[in-house]
Enzyme design. Structure first.
Site, short mmCIF file in Angstrom:
data_model
loop_
_atom_site.label_atom_id
_atom_site.label_comp_id
_atom_site.label_asym_id
_atom_site.label_seq_id
_atom_site.Cartn_x
_atom_site.Cartn_y
_atom_site.Cartn_z
N HIS A 183 -3.63 -5.03 0.20
CA HIS A 183 -3.02 -5.57 1.43
C HIS A 183 -3.10 -7.09 1.43
O HIS A 183 -4.09 -7.66 1.90
CB HIS A 183 -3.78 -5.06 2.66
CG HIS A 183 -3.62 -3.61 2.92
ND1 HIS A 183 -2.76 -3.11 3.88
CD2 HIS A 183 -4.20 -2.53 2.34
CE1 HIS A 183 -2.82 -1.79 3.87
NE2 HIS A 183 -3.69 -1.41 2.97
N CYS A 216 0.85 -1.20 0.00
CA CYS A 216 0.00 0.00 0.00
C CYS A 216 0.88 1.24 0.00
O CYS A 216 1.50 1.54 -1.02
CB CYS A 216 -0.99 -0.03 1.15
SG CYS A 216 -2.43 1.00 0.81
N GLU A 258 -1.66 -9.09 3.31
CA GLU A 258 -1.57 -9.64 4.67
C GLU A 258 -2.93 -9.97 5.27
O GLU A 258 -3.01 -10.81 6.17
CB GLU A 258 -0.80 -8.67 5.58
CG GLU A 258 -1.50 -7.38 5.98
CD GLU A 258 -1.35 -6.24 4.98
OE1 GLU A 258 -1.05 -6.52 3.80
OE2 GLU A 258 -1.56 -5.07 5.38
N1 GLN Z 1 -1.92 6.65 2.64
C1 GLN Z 1 -2.01 5.87 1.44
C2 GLN Z 1 -3.36 6.03 0.76
O1 GLN Z 1 -4.32 6.43 1.41
C3 GLN Z 1 -1.73 4.41 1.72
C4 GLN Z 1 -2.70 3.77 2.65
C5 GLN Z 1 -2.21 2.50 3.26
O2 GLN Z 1 -1.01 2.22 3.30
N2 GLN Z 1 -3.12 1.71 3.81
O3 GLN Z 1 -3.50 5.73 -0.38
#
Ligand code: GLN
Length: 539
Positions: free
Chosen positions: A511, A385, A513
Protein backbone atom coordinates in the site's frame (compact mmCIF):
# COMPACT_ATOMS: atom_id res chain seq x y z
CA UNK A 1 18.10 17.00 32.87
CA UNK A 2 16.19 18.58 29.98
CA UNK A 3 12.59 19.68 30.08
CA UNK A 4 10.12 16.98 31.02
CA UNK A 5 7.83 15.85 28.20
CA UNK A 6 4.79 18.11 28.07
CA UNK A 7 1.36 16.58 27.53
CA UNK A 8 -1.48 18.14 25.59
CA UNK A 9 -4.88 16.45 25.60
CA UNK A 10 -7.46 17.18 22.95
CA UNK A 11 -11.09 16.40 23.73
CA UNK A 12 -14.16 17.02 21.63
CA UNK A 13 -17.67 18.17 22.42
CA UNK A 14 -21.10 18.89 20.93
CA UNK A 15 -20.70 16.49 18.01
CA UNK A 16 -18.26 14.07 16.47
CA UNK A 17 -16.49 14.73 13.15
CA UNK A 18 -15.31 18.21 14.15
CA UNK A 19 -11.80 17.31 13.05
CA UNK A 20 -9.90 16.72 16.27
CA UNK A 21 -7.34 14.77 14.29
CA UNK A 22 -6.69 17.71 11.96
CA UNK A 23 -6.46 20.19 14.85
CA UNK A 24 -4.07 17.84 16.66
CA UNK A 25 -1.97 17.38 13.53
CA UNK A 26 -1.99 21.12 12.80
CA UNK A 27 -0.87 22.08 16.29
CA UNK A 28 1.80 19.40 16.13
CA UNK A 29 2.95 20.77 12.77
CA UNK A 30 3.26 24.28 14.22
CA UNK A 31 5.25 23.04 17.20
CA UNK A 32 7.42 20.90 14.93
CA UNK A 33 8.03 23.89 12.66
CA UNK A 34 9.46 25.69 15.69
CA UNK A 35 11.91 22.86 16.21
CA UNK A 36 10.15 20.93 18.97
CA UNK A 37 9.96 17.16 18.69
CA UNK A 38 6.31 16.16 18.78
CA UNK A 39 4.22 13.06 18.41
CA UNK A 40 0.48 12.51 18.48
CA UNK A 41 -1.38 9.55 19.89
CA UNK A 42 -5.02 8.65 19.66
CA UNK A 43 -7.07 6.95 22.36
CA UNK A 44 -10.26 5.46 20.99
CA UNK A 45 -13.18 4.63 23.26
CA UNK A 46 -14.51 1.59 21.41
CA UNK A 47 -14.09 -1.98 22.62
CA UNK A 48 -12.38 -3.49 19.58
CA UNK A 49 -8.71 -4.15 20.30
CA UNK A 50 -7.93 -2.23 17.10
CA UNK A 51 -9.90 -1.13 14.02
CA UNK A 52 -8.47 -4.00 11.94
CA UNK A 53 -11.67 -6.02 12.12
CA UNK A 54 -13.99 -3.07 11.46
CA UNK A 55 -15.82 -2.64 8.20
CA UNK A 56 -14.57 0.61 6.60
CA UNK A 57 -18.17 1.84 6.66
CA UNK A 58 -17.97 1.84 10.46
CA UNK A 59 -14.85 3.85 10.91
CA UNK A 60 -13.29 4.72 7.57
CA UNK A 61 -9.95 3.40 6.41
CA UNK A 62 -7.79 1.20 8.58
CA UNK A 63 -4.36 2.86 8.55
CA UNK A 64 -1.29 0.61 8.81
CA UNK A 65 1.94 1.75 10.47
CA UNK A 66 5.53 0.67 9.80
CA UNK A 67 5.42 -1.81 12.69
CA UNK A 68 2.24 -3.38 11.30
CA UNK A 69 -0.33 -1.91 13.66
CA UNK A 70 -3.84 -1.59 12.26
CA UNK A 71 -4.90 1.84 13.43
CA UNK A 72 -7.35 4.70 13.24
CA UNK A 73 -7.26 6.85 10.10
CA UNK A 74 -6.25 9.90 12.12
CA UNK A 75 -2.77 8.39 12.40
CA UNK A 76 -2.57 8.86 8.66
CA UNK A 77 -3.14 12.57 9.15
CA UNK A 78 -0.45 12.66 11.84
CA UNK A 79 2.08 11.09 9.47
CA UNK A 80 1.05 13.16 6.47
CA UNK A 81 1.38 16.40 8.44
CA UNK A 82 4.48 15.60 10.48
CA UNK A 83 6.34 13.44 7.98
CA UNK A 84 7.39 11.13 10.82
CA UNK A 85 6.23 7.54 11.34
CA UNK A 86 3.82 6.44 14.06
CA UNK A 87 3.53 3.00 15.62
CA UNK A 88 1.25 0.73 17.63
CA UNK A 89 1.95 2.90 20.65
CA UNK A 90 0.23 5.84 18.94
CA UNK A 91 -3.21 4.22 18.92
CA UNK A 92 -4.80 2.63 21.95
CA UNK A 93 -8.44 1.56 22.33
CA UNK A 94 -10.57 0.83 25.38
CA UNK A 95 -10.52 -2.77 24.17
CA UNK A 96 -6.73 -2.88 24.42
CA UNK A 97 -6.77 -1.27 27.88
CA UNK A 98 -9.29 -3.77 29.23
CA UNK A 99 -7.49 -6.64 27.53
CA UNK A 100 -4.23 -5.64 29.27
CA UNK A 101 -5.92 -5.32 32.66
CA UNK A 102 -7.77 -8.62 32.35
CA UNK A 103 -4.59 -10.40 31.20
CA UNK A 104 -2.77 -9.01 34.25
CA UNK A 105 -5.63 -10.11 36.48
CA UNK A 106 -5.36 -13.66 35.15
CA UNK A 107 -1.61 -13.63 35.77
CA UNK A 108 -2.33 -12.74 39.35
CA UNK A 109 -0.84 -9.25 39.25
CA UNK A 110 -3.69 -7.83 41.32
CA UNK A 111 -3.86 -10.82 43.66
CA UNK A 112 -6.24 -10.21 46.54
CA UNK A 113 -7.66 -6.99 45.07
CA UNK A 114 -10.99 -6.18 43.49
CA UNK A 115 -10.18 -4.96 39.95
CA UNK A 116 -12.04 -1.72 39.22
CA UNK A 117 -12.33 1.06 36.64
CA UNK A 118 -10.68 3.41 39.12
CA UNK A 119 -7.81 2.86 39.78
CA UNK A 120 -6.97 -0.18 37.64
CA UNK A 121 -8.38 0.83 34.26
CA UNK A 122 -7.37 4.46 34.74
CA UNK A 123 -3.85 3.44 35.82
CA UNK A 124 -3.53 1.35 32.67
CA UNK A 125 -4.76 4.30 30.57
CA UNK A 126 -2.20 6.59 32.23
CA UNK A 127 0.59 4.05 31.72
CA UNK A 128 -0.28 4.12 28.02
CA UNK A 129 -0.56 7.93 27.93
CA UNK A 130 3.05 8.12 29.16
CA UNK A 131 4.50 5.24 27.15
CA UNK A 132 5.76 7.15 24.10
CA UNK A 133 7.42 9.70 26.36
CA UNK A 134 9.47 7.24 28.40
CA UNK A 135 12.68 7.54 26.40
CA UNK A 136 12.62 11.34 26.48
CA UNK A 137 12.48 11.56 22.69
CA UNK A 138 9.63 14.05 22.60
CA UNK A 139 9.29 17.59 23.90
CA UNK A 140 5.53 17.36 23.49
CA UNK A 141 3.04 14.51 23.25
CA UNK A 142 -0.41 15.39 21.97
CA UNK A 143 -3.12 12.92 22.93
CA UNK A 144 -6.37 12.95 21.04
CA UNK A 145 -9.28 11.41 22.95
CA UNK A 146 -11.72 9.91 20.43
CA UNK A 147 -15.47 10.43 20.68
CA UNK A 148 -17.31 13.20 22.51
CA UNK A 149 -17.31 14.20 26.16
CA UNK A 150 -20.40 12.75 27.75
CA UNK A 151 -20.12 9.42 25.90
CA UNK A 152 -20.18 6.58 28.41
CA UNK A 153 -17.19 4.94 26.72
CA UNK A 154 -14.88 7.91 27.02
CA UNK A 155 -15.45 8.51 30.75
CA UNK A 156 -12.43 6.49 31.97
CA UNK A 157 -10.17 8.42 29.56
CA UNK A 158 -11.47 11.77 30.82
CA UNK A 159 -11.03 10.58 34.40
CA UNK A 160 -7.42 9.60 33.61
CA UNK A 161 -6.87 13.07 32.14
CA UNK A 162 -8.23 14.58 35.36
CA UNK A 163 -5.78 12.55 37.44
CA UNK A 164 -2.84 13.33 35.20
CA UNK A 165 -3.04 17.06 35.87
CA UNK A 166 -1.93 16.31 39.42
CA UNK A 167 0.72 13.79 38.40
CA UNK A 168 2.38 16.18 35.97
CA UNK A 169 2.02 19.47 37.74
CA UNK A 170 1.56 22.94 36.28
CA UNK A 171 3.03 23.91 32.89
CA UNK A 172 3.45 20.28 31.86
CA UNK A 173 -0.16 19.65 31.04
CA UNK A 174 -2.83 21.26 28.93
CA UNK A 175 -6.36 20.44 27.80
CA UNK A 176 -7.69 21.74 24.51
CA UNK A 177 -11.39 21.24 23.93
CA UNK A 178 -12.67 21.27 20.36
CA UNK A 179 -16.24 22.40 20.07
CA UNK A 180 -18.83 23.68 17.62
CA UNK A 181 -20.44 27.12 17.48
CA UNK A 182 -23.46 26.56 15.26
CA UNK A 183 -24.97 29.39 13.21
CA UNK A 184 -28.75 29.61 13.19
CA UNK A 185 -29.64 31.09 9.84
CA UNK A 186 -33.20 31.97 10.86
CA UNK A 187 -32.00 33.94 13.89
CA UNK A 188 -28.82 35.11 12.11
CA UNK A 189 -26.96 34.20 15.25
CA UNK A 190 -23.98 32.16 16.38
CA UNK A 191 -24.98 30.01 19.33
CA UNK A 192 -22.68 29.33 22.27
CA UNK A 193 -25.00 27.22 24.40
CA UNK A 194 -23.92 23.80 23.07
CA UNK A 195 -20.33 24.76 23.87
CA UNK A 196 -21.27 25.88 27.36
CA UNK A 197 -22.96 22.53 27.92
CA UNK A 198 -20.10 20.47 26.63
CA UNK A 199 -17.60 22.38 28.79
CA UNK A 200 -19.94 21.86 31.73
CA UNK A 201 -19.81 18.13 31.07
CA UNK A 202 -16.02 18.25 31.14
CA UNK A 203 -16.13 20.24 34.38
CA UNK A 204 -18.46 17.67 35.92
CA UNK A 205 -15.75 15.12 35.22
CA UNK A 206 -13.26 17.41 36.96
CA UNK A 207 -11.47 18.66 33.86
CA UNK A 208 -11.15 22.39 33.12
CA UNK A 209 -10.17 23.02 29.51
CA UNK A 210 -7.35 25.57 29.09
CA UNK A 211 -8.04 26.38 25.44
CA UNK A 212 -11.23 26.14 23.41
CA UNK A 213 -10.95 25.65 19.68
CA UNK A 214 -14.30 26.62 18.20
CA UNK A 215 -15.34 25.23 14.84
CA UNK A 216 -17.53 27.74 13.05
CA UNK A 217 -18.79 28.66 9.61
CA UNK A 218 -18.70 32.39 10.46
CA UNK A 219 -16.12 34.58 12.15
CA UNK A 220 -16.60 34.82 15.90
CA UNK A 221 -17.15 38.44 16.91
CA UNK A 222 -15.39 39.59 20.09
CA UNK A 223 -18.61 39.68 22.09
CA UNK A 224 -19.26 36.01 21.26
CA UNK A 225 -15.70 35.13 22.25
CA UNK A 226 -16.14 37.05 25.49
CA UNK A 227 -19.32 35.20 26.27
CA UNK A 228 -17.65 31.84 25.65
CA UNK A 229 -14.67 32.83 27.79
CA UNK A 230 -16.91 33.99 30.65
CA UNK A 231 -19.23 31.02 30.70
CA UNK A 232 -16.57 28.41 30.07
CA UNK A 233 -14.02 29.79 32.48
CA UNK A 234 -11.15 30.29 30.01
CA UNK A 235 -9.06 33.35 29.13
CA UNK A 236 -10.41 35.44 26.27
CA UNK A 237 -7.28 34.89 24.16
CA UNK A 238 -7.71 31.15 24.62
CA UNK A 239 -10.97 31.10 22.70
CA UNK A 240 -9.63 30.16 19.29
CA UNK A 241 -11.68 30.46 16.15
CA UNK A 242 -11.45 27.56 13.70
CA UNK A 243 -13.21 28.56 10.51
CA UNK A 244 -14.07 25.94 7.91
CA UNK A 245 -11.11 25.66 5.54
CA UNK A 246 -10.85 24.95 1.79
CA UNK A 247 -8.42 22.14 2.50
CA UNK A 248 -7.24 20.43 5.67
CA UNK A 249 -3.73 21.56 4.74
CA UNK A 250 -4.74 25.18 5.37
CA UNK A 251 -5.51 24.45 9.01
CA UNK A 252 -1.94 24.77 10.39
CA UNK A 253 -1.72 28.27 8.90
CA UNK A 254 -5.19 29.20 10.14
CA UNK A 255 -4.25 28.01 13.62
CA UNK A 256 -1.04 29.97 13.43
CA UNK A 257 -2.98 33.10 12.52
CA UNK A 258 -5.20 32.47 15.53
CA UNK A 259 -2.04 32.05 17.64
CA UNK A 260 -2.95 28.58 18.90
CA UNK A 261 0.74 27.64 19.02
CA UNK A 262 1.65 30.81 20.94
CA UNK A 263 -0.99 30.13 23.59
CA UNK A 264 0.23 26.57 23.97
CA UNK A 265 3.87 27.62 24.22
CA UNK A 266 3.07 30.26 26.82
CA UNK A 267 0.92 27.96 28.92
CA UNK A 268 3.39 25.10 28.84
CA UNK A 269 6.35 27.45 29.28
CA UNK A 270 8.05 25.77 26.34
CA UNK A 271 11.34 27.55 25.94
CA UNK A 272 14.21 27.80 23.54
CA UNK A 273 12.69 27.70 20.08
CA UNK A 274 10.77 30.56 18.54
CA UNK A 275 11.18 30.69 14.76
CA UNK A 276 8.67 28.90 12.63
CA UNK A 277 9.76 27.31 9.40
CA UNK A 278 6.72 26.59 7.28
CA UNK A 279 8.27 27.50 3.93
CA UNK A 280 7.97 24.05 2.36
CA UNK A 281 4.42 23.74 3.65
CA UNK A 282 3.49 27.06 2.08
CA UNK A 283 5.15 26.06 -1.19
CA UNK A 284 3.04 22.91 -1.20
CA UNK A 285 -0.12 24.96 -0.60
CA UNK A 286 0.85 27.36 -3.36
CA UNK A 287 1.17 24.52 -5.87
CA UNK A 288 -1.99 22.85 -4.58
CA UNK A 289 -4.05 26.00 -5.04
CA UNK A 290 -2.64 27.11 -8.37
CA UNK A 291 -2.78 24.08 -10.64
CA UNK A 292 -1.81 24.60 -14.27
CA UNK A 293 -3.58 21.49 -15.51
CA UNK A 294 -6.11 18.91 -14.42
CA UNK A 295 -6.87 15.23 -14.93
CA UNK A 296 -9.75 12.94 -14.11
CA UNK A 297 -8.91 9.71 -12.37
CA UNK A 298 -11.40 6.99 -11.46
CA UNK A 299 -11.07 5.15 -8.17
CA UNK A 300 -12.89 1.85 -8.55
CA UNK A 301 -13.85 0.11 -5.33
CA UNK A 302 -16.72 -1.15 -3.27
CA UNK A 303 -16.74 1.34 -0.39
CA UNK A 304 -17.18 4.44 -2.55
CA UNK A 305 -20.18 5.83 -0.69
CA UNK A 306 -17.85 6.63 2.22
CA UNK A 307 -14.76 8.42 0.87
CA UNK A 308 -13.07 8.07 4.30
CA UNK A 309 -12.68 4.39 3.40
CA UNK A 310 -10.02 5.51 0.90
CA UNK A 311 -8.59 8.41 2.91
CA UNK A 312 -4.90 7.75 2.34
CA UNK A 313 -5.35 7.16 -1.40
CA UNK A 314 -7.32 10.39 -1.75
CA UNK A 315 -4.66 12.34 0.16
CA UNK A 316 -1.86 10.70 -1.87
CA UNK A 317 -3.44 12.11 -5.03
CA UNK A 318 -3.52 15.56 -3.43
CA UNK A 319 0.20 15.35 -2.59
CA UNK A 320 1.19 13.97 -6.00
CA UNK A 321 -1.10 16.37 -7.85
CA UNK A 322 0.35 19.37 -6.02
CA UNK A 323 3.90 18.30 -6.79
CA UNK A 324 2.95 18.35 -10.51
CA UNK A 325 0.78 21.47 -10.20
CA UNK A 326 -2.07 19.32 -11.42
CA UNK A 327 -5.57 19.18 -10.01
CA UNK A 328 -6.60 15.55 -9.72
CA UNK A 329 -10.36 15.24 -10.02
CA UNK A 330 -11.04 11.93 -8.37
CA UNK A 331 -14.20 10.13 -9.33
CA UNK A 332 -15.23 7.36 -6.93
CA UNK A 333 -16.88 4.60 -8.93
CA UNK A 334 -18.68 1.64 -7.42
CA UNK A 335 -17.27 -1.59 -8.83
CA UNK A 336 -20.69 -3.18 -8.40
CA UNK A 337 -22.12 -0.83 -10.98
CA UNK A 338 -19.62 -1.69 -13.73
CA UNK A 339 -20.41 -4.49 -16.18
CA UNK A 340 -19.25 -5.44 -19.67
CA UNK A 341 -22.14 -3.52 -21.23
CA UNK A 342 -21.60 -0.17 -19.54
CA UNK A 343 -17.85 -0.13 -18.91
CA UNK A 344 -17.08 2.14 -21.89
CA UNK A 345 -19.62 4.65 -20.75
CA UNK A 346 -18.61 4.46 -17.07
CA UNK A 347 -14.86 4.75 -17.60
CA UNK A 348 -14.60 6.32 -21.05
CA UNK A 349 -13.76 9.85 -19.92
CA UNK A 350 -11.02 8.95 -17.44
CA UNK A 351 -7.32 9.82 -17.79
CA UNK A 352 -6.35 7.13 -15.29
CA UNK A 353 -7.93 4.21 -13.43
CA UNK A 354 -7.08 2.98 -9.94
CA UNK A 355 -8.52 -0.25 -8.61
CA UNK A 356 -8.63 -0.02 -4.85
CA UNK A 357 -7.68 -2.38 -2.03
CA UNK A 358 -10.43 -4.49 -0.55
CA UNK A 359 -11.66 -7.86 0.61
CA UNK A 360 -14.13 -10.45 -0.57
CA UNK A 361 -16.13 -11.14 -3.67
CA UNK A 362 -18.46 -8.18 -3.97
CA UNK A 363 -17.84 -6.10 -7.09
CA UNK A 364 -15.34 -8.59 -8.54
CA UNK A 365 -16.78 -8.55 -12.07
CA UNK A 366 -16.76 -4.75 -12.22
CA UNK A 367 -13.16 -4.58 -11.04
CA UNK A 368 -12.03 -7.10 -13.67
CA UNK A 369 -13.86 -5.08 -16.33
CA UNK A 370 -12.16 -1.88 -15.13
CA UNK A 371 -8.72 -3.49 -15.40
CA UNK A 372 -9.47 -4.86 -18.84
CA UNK A 373 -10.70 -1.47 -20.00
CA UNK A 374 -7.49 0.20 -18.78
CA UNK A 375 -5.22 -2.45 -20.27
CA UNK A 376 -6.88 -2.70 -23.68
CA UNK A 377 -7.45 1.05 -24.10
CA UNK A 378 -3.99 1.94 -22.80
CA UNK A 379 -5.37 4.07 -19.99
CA UNK A 380 -2.82 4.53 -17.16
CA UNK A 381 -3.62 1.95 -14.50
CA UNK A 382 -2.71 1.62 -10.85
CA UNK A 383 -3.82 -1.40 -8.81
CA UNK A 384 -3.27 -1.45 -5.08
CA UNK A 385 -3.25 -4.70 -3.09
CA UNK A 386 -6.55 -6.30 -4.16
CA UNK A 387 -6.32 -4.01 -7.21
CA UNK A 388 -3.02 -5.66 -8.19
CA UNK A 389 -4.49 -9.12 -7.58
CA UNK A 390 -7.45 -8.30 -9.84
CA UNK A 391 -5.03 -7.09 -12.52
CA UNK A 392 -3.30 -10.48 -12.34
CA UNK A 393 -6.63 -12.33 -12.61
CA UNK A 394 -7.68 -10.22 -15.59
CA UNK A 395 -4.39 -10.84 -17.40
CA UNK A 396 -4.61 -14.56 -16.71
CA UNK A 397 -8.14 -14.76 -18.08
CA UNK A 398 -7.86 -12.50 -21.09
CA UNK A 399 -4.22 -12.77 -22.17
CA UNK A 400 -3.07 -16.18 -20.94
CA UNK A 401 -6.45 -17.70 -21.77
CA UNK A 402 -6.90 -19.20 -18.31
CA UNK A 403 -10.63 -18.57 -18.23
CA UNK A 404 -11.12 -20.11 -14.80
CA UNK A 405 -8.38 -17.98 -13.20
CA UNK A 406 -9.28 -16.41 -9.87
CA UNK A 407 -8.04 -15.77 -6.36
CA UNK A 408 -8.81 -18.46 -3.82
CA UNK A 409 -10.16 -15.65 -1.64
CA UNK A 410 -13.15 -15.38 -3.97
CA UNK A 411 -13.29 -18.93 -5.34
CA UNK A 412 -11.62 -21.60 -3.29
CA UNK A 413 -12.31 -24.20 -6.02
CA UNK A 414 -10.71 -22.35 -8.94
CA UNK A 415 -8.59 -24.61 -11.16
CA UNK A 416 -6.19 -21.69 -11.88
CA UNK A 417 -5.34 -20.12 -8.49
CA UNK A 418 -3.18 -17.27 -9.82
CA UNK A 419 -3.65 -15.55 -6.44
CA UNK A 420 -3.63 -17.81 -3.42
CA UNK A 421 -3.35 -17.84 0.34
CA UNK A 422 0.17 -17.24 1.63
CA UNK A 423 1.76 -20.33 3.16
CA UNK A 424 2.11 -18.69 6.58
CA UNK A 425 -1.58 -17.77 6.57
CA UNK A 426 -2.70 -21.39 6.38
CA UNK A 427 -4.14 -22.60 9.64
CA UNK A 428 -4.73 -19.10 10.99
CA UNK A 429 -8.22 -18.98 12.46
CA UNK A 430 -8.05 -15.79 14.48
CA UNK A 431 -9.07 -12.74 12.41
CA UNK A 432 -7.63 -9.77 14.33
CA UNK A 433 -4.05 -8.68 13.64
CA UNK A 434 -3.11 -11.81 11.72
CA UNK A 435 -2.61 -10.55 8.16
CA UNK A 436 0.84 -9.89 6.66
CA UNK A 437 1.10 -6.42 8.15
CA UNK A 438 3.51 -3.52 8.10
CA UNK A 439 6.80 -2.77 6.39
CA UNK A 440 8.66 -5.37 4.34
CA UNK A 441 11.55 -4.84 1.93
CA UNK A 442 11.15 -5.11 -1.83
CA UNK A 443 13.84 -5.35 -4.49
CA UNK A 444 13.06 -3.65 -7.75
CA UNK A 445 13.96 -4.98 -11.18
CA UNK A 446 16.12 -2.64 -13.26
CA UNK A 447 14.47 -1.16 -16.32
CA UNK A 448 10.93 -1.33 -14.91
CA UNK A 449 8.68 1.69 -14.43
CA UNK A 450 8.68 1.17 -10.69
CA UNK A 451 12.48 1.21 -10.53
CA UNK A 452 12.49 4.41 -12.57
CA UNK A 453 9.85 5.99 -10.33
CA UNK A 454 11.71 5.25 -7.09
CA UNK A 455 15.12 5.91 -8.57
CA UNK A 456 16.62 3.14 -6.45
CA UNK A 457 16.76 -0.63 -6.25
CA UNK A 458 15.68 -1.36 -2.69
CA UNK A 459 12.52 -0.03 -1.11
CA UNK A 460 10.35 -0.74 1.90
CA UNK A 461 6.57 -0.47 1.85
CA UNK A 462 3.65 -1.34 4.11
CA UNK A 463 1.31 -4.29 3.71
CA UNK A 464 -2.06 -5.63 4.74
CA UNK A 465 -3.04 -8.86 3.02
CA UNK A 466 -3.40 -12.63 3.27
CA UNK A 467 -3.17 -13.61 -0.40
CA UNK A 468 -0.29 -13.34 -2.85
CA UNK A 469 0.69 -13.92 -6.46
CA UNK A 470 1.20 -17.62 -7.22
CA UNK A 471 4.80 -17.84 -8.45
CA UNK A 472 4.09 -21.07 -10.35
CA UNK A 473 2.51 -18.87 -13.01
CA UNK A 474 5.23 -16.20 -13.12
CA UNK A 475 7.15 -17.56 -16.07
CA UNK A 476 4.01 -17.68 -18.20
CA UNK A 477 2.97 -14.14 -17.18
CA UNK A 478 6.40 -12.76 -17.98
CA UNK A 479 6.47 -14.46 -21.37
CA UNK A 480 3.24 -12.69 -22.21
CA UNK A 481 4.38 -9.26 -21.04
CA UNK A 482 3.26 -8.91 -17.44
CA UNK A 483 6.41 -8.91 -15.31
CA UNK A 484 7.29 -8.96 -11.65
CA UNK A 485 8.93 -5.54 -11.17
CA UNK A 486 9.54 -6.04 -7.46
CA UNK A 487 9.90 -8.97 -5.10
CA UNK A 488 10.51 -9.56 -1.45
CA UNK A 489 14.21 -10.50 -1.30
CA UNK A 490 13.69 -13.14 1.39
CA UNK A 491 10.56 -14.98 0.32
CA UNK A 492 10.32 -14.20 -3.40
CA UNK A 493 6.77 -12.88 -2.83
CA UNK A 494 5.76 -10.75 -5.80
CA UNK A 495 5.31 -7.15 -4.70
CA UNK A 496 4.79 -5.40 -8.05
CA UNK A 497 3.39 -6.51 -11.42
CA UNK A 498 3.73 -4.35 -14.52
CA UNK A 499 2.40 -4.72 -18.03
CA UNK A 500 5.29 -3.78 -20.29
CA UNK A 501 3.55 -2.86 -23.52
CA UNK A 502 1.41 -0.15 -21.97
CA UNK A 503 1.94 3.53 -21.14
CA UNK A 504 1.64 2.90 -17.37
CA UNK A 505 0.22 -0.27 -15.87
CA UNK A 506 1.44 -0.98 -12.35
CA UNK A 507 -0.04 -3.11 -9.59
CA UNK A 508 1.43 -3.26 -6.11
CA UNK A 509 0.79 -5.86 -3.43
CA UNK A 510 1.81 -3.22 -0.87
CA UNK A 511 0.00 0.00 0.00
CA UNK A 512 2.03 3.00 -1.21
CA UNK A 513 -0.70 5.35 0.01
CA UNK A 514 0.29 4.87 3.66
CA UNK A 515 3.64 6.52 3.07
CA UNK A 516 2.71 9.58 1.02
CA UNK A 517 3.09 12.82 2.97
CA UNK A 518 2.84 16.53 2.19
CA UNK A 519 6.61 16.93 2.13
CA UNK A 520 7.27 13.57 0.55
CA UNK A 521 4.65 12.66 -2.06
CA UNK A 522 4.81 9.05 -3.17
CA UNK A 523 6.80 8.41 -6.39
CA UNK A 524 4.30 5.86 -7.74
CA UNK A 525 1.42 8.29 -7.33
CA UNK A 526 3.47 11.04 -8.97
CA UNK A 527 4.29 8.83 -11.96
CA UNK A 528 0.71 7.63 -12.24
CA UNK A 529 -0.66 11.20 -12.27
CA UNK A 530 2.06 12.15 -14.78
CA UNK A 531 0.96 9.25 -17.01
CA UNK A 532 -2.63 10.51 -16.77
CA UNK A 533 -1.44 14.01 -17.77
CA UNK A 534 0.47 12.54 -20.73
CA UNK A 535 -2.57 10.58 -21.86
CA UNK A 536 -4.79 13.63 -21.68
CA UNK A 537 -2.31 15.65 -23.69
CA UNK A 538 -2.11 12.99 -26.40
CA UNK A 539 -5.88 13.09 -26.81
N1 GLN B 1 -8.06 -9.32 0.12
C1 GLN B 1 -6.72 -9.30 -0.38
C2 GLN B 1 -5.77 -10.08 0.52
O1 GLN B 1 -6.07 -10.29 1.68
C3 GLN B 1 -6.24 -7.88 -0.57
C4 GLN B 1 -6.17 -7.09 0.69
C5 GLN B 1 -6.11 -5.61 0.48
O2 GLN B 1 -6.47 -5.10 -0.58
N2 GLN B 1 -5.71 -4.88 1.51
O3 GLN B 1 -4.72 -10.44 0.10
Amino acid sequence: MGNPTKHIFITGGVTSSLGKGIIAASLAKLLQSRGFSVTIQKFDPYLNIDPGTLNPYEHGECYVTEDGAETDLDLGHYERFLNTPTSQGNNVTTGRIYNNVITKERKGEYLGKTVQVIPHITDEIKRNFYKLGLDGKYDVIITEIGGCVGDIESLPFIEAVRQIRWDLGPHNFLVIHLTLIPYLAAAKELKTKPTQHSVKQLLEAGVQPDILVCRTEHHLPTDVKKKIALFCNVQLNCVIEAMDADTIYDVPLLMKKEKLDERVIAKLKLTGKTNTDLEQWKEFLGRLKNPTQEVKIGLVGKYVSLPDAYKSIIESFIHAGASLECKVNLSLISSEEINPDNVDQKLGDLDGILVAPGFGERGLVGKIEAVKFARVNRVPFFGICLGMQIAVIEFAKNVLGLTDACSTEMRSDTSEPVIFLMEEQKGITQMGGTMRLGAYPCELVKGTRSAAAYGKGKISERHRHRYEFNNNYLESFERHGMVAAGKNPDSGLVEIMEVQDHPWFVGTQFHPEYKSTVLSPHPLFIRFVQAAIDKKQQV
